[in-house]
Design a protein around this motif. Structure first.
Motif, PDB file in Angstrom:
ATOM      1  N   ARG A 100       0.838  -1.200   0.000  1.00  0.00           N
ATOM      2  CA  ARG A 100       0.000   0.000   0.000  1.00  0.00           C
ATOM      3  C   ARG A 100       0.878   1.256   0.000  1.00  0.00           C
ATOM      4  O   ARG A 100       0.640   2.190  -0.766  1.00  0.00           O
ATOM      5  CB  ARG A 100      -0.925   0.003   1.214  1.00  0.00           C
ATOM      6  N   THR A 143      -6.547   4.923  -4.183  1.00  0.00           N
ATOM      7  CA  THR A 143      -6.504   4.805  -2.721  1.00  0.00           C
ATOM      8  C   THR A 143      -7.719   4.044  -2.205  1.00  0.00           C
ATOM      9  O   THR A 143      -7.599   3.187  -1.332  1.00  0.00           O
ATOM     10  CB  THR A 143      -6.409   6.201  -2.077  1.00  0.00           C
ATOM     11  N   GLU A 144      -8.890   4.335  -2.771  1.00  0.00           N
ATOM     12  CA  GLU A 144     -10.093   3.594  -2.374  1.00  0.00           C
ATOM     13  C   GLU A 144      -9.974   2.112  -2.709  1.00  0.00           C
ATOM     14  O   GLU A 144     -10.414   1.259  -1.933  1.00  0.00           O
ATOM     15  CB  GLU A 144     -11.332   4.176  -3.065  1.00  0.00           C
ATOM     16  N   ASP A 161      -7.861   0.489  -0.111  1.00  0.00           N
ATOM     17  CA  ASP A 161      -8.521   0.423   1.193  1.00  0.00           C
ATOM     18  C   ASP A 161      -9.764  -0.456   1.203  1.00  0.00           C
ATOM     19  O   ASP A 161     -10.326  -0.723   2.257  1.00  0.00           O
ATOM     20  CB  ASP A 161      -8.893   1.840   1.657  1.00  0.00           C
TER      21      ASP A 161
END
Length: 113
Positions: A77, A107-108, A111
């Protein structure tokens, strides 16, 4: 690659180069995996087609890594986020809204796992 495809035409190459340099600078298991190019992967010809492949792959990668090696999941990440920052940093000042939006989607995806 997705950030480069979403970049402004005159700077898309620089976005790709900076993001690529960040990815090739990765260390640990992530660095070893990223050093091996996948064979036979079709990325598509449009940003939408590319995103349809890359975004779910990011989510799946984190989902696979997390239970096996949480530290490597964090490393993966962080590596992707460094590449995003490097790609967005090509622009002097503020990155374009297109790059900001693609960074948010990436990023979503990271995550979502």
């Amino acid at each position: 690659m997705v950030m480069s495809a979403a970049g402004i035409a005159e700077s898309a190459h620089r976005v790709g180069v900076q993001g690529g340099l960040a990815l090739t600078s990765a260390t640990g298991l992530v660095g070893h995996v990223l050093a091996k190019a996948p064979k036979g992967v079709k990325y598509g010809k449009t940003v939408a087609e590319l995103a349809d492949v890359v975004l779910p792959a990011l989510t799946e990668s984190v989902a696979l890594l997390k239970p096996q090696d949480p530290a490597e999941a964090d490393n993966f990440r962080a590596t992707v986020l460094v590449a995003l920052d490097a790609a967005a940093g090509v622009h002097q000042g503020t990155p374009s809204p297109t790059l900001v939006d693609m960074a948010r989607k990436i990023t979503e995806a990271l995550d979502a796992a």
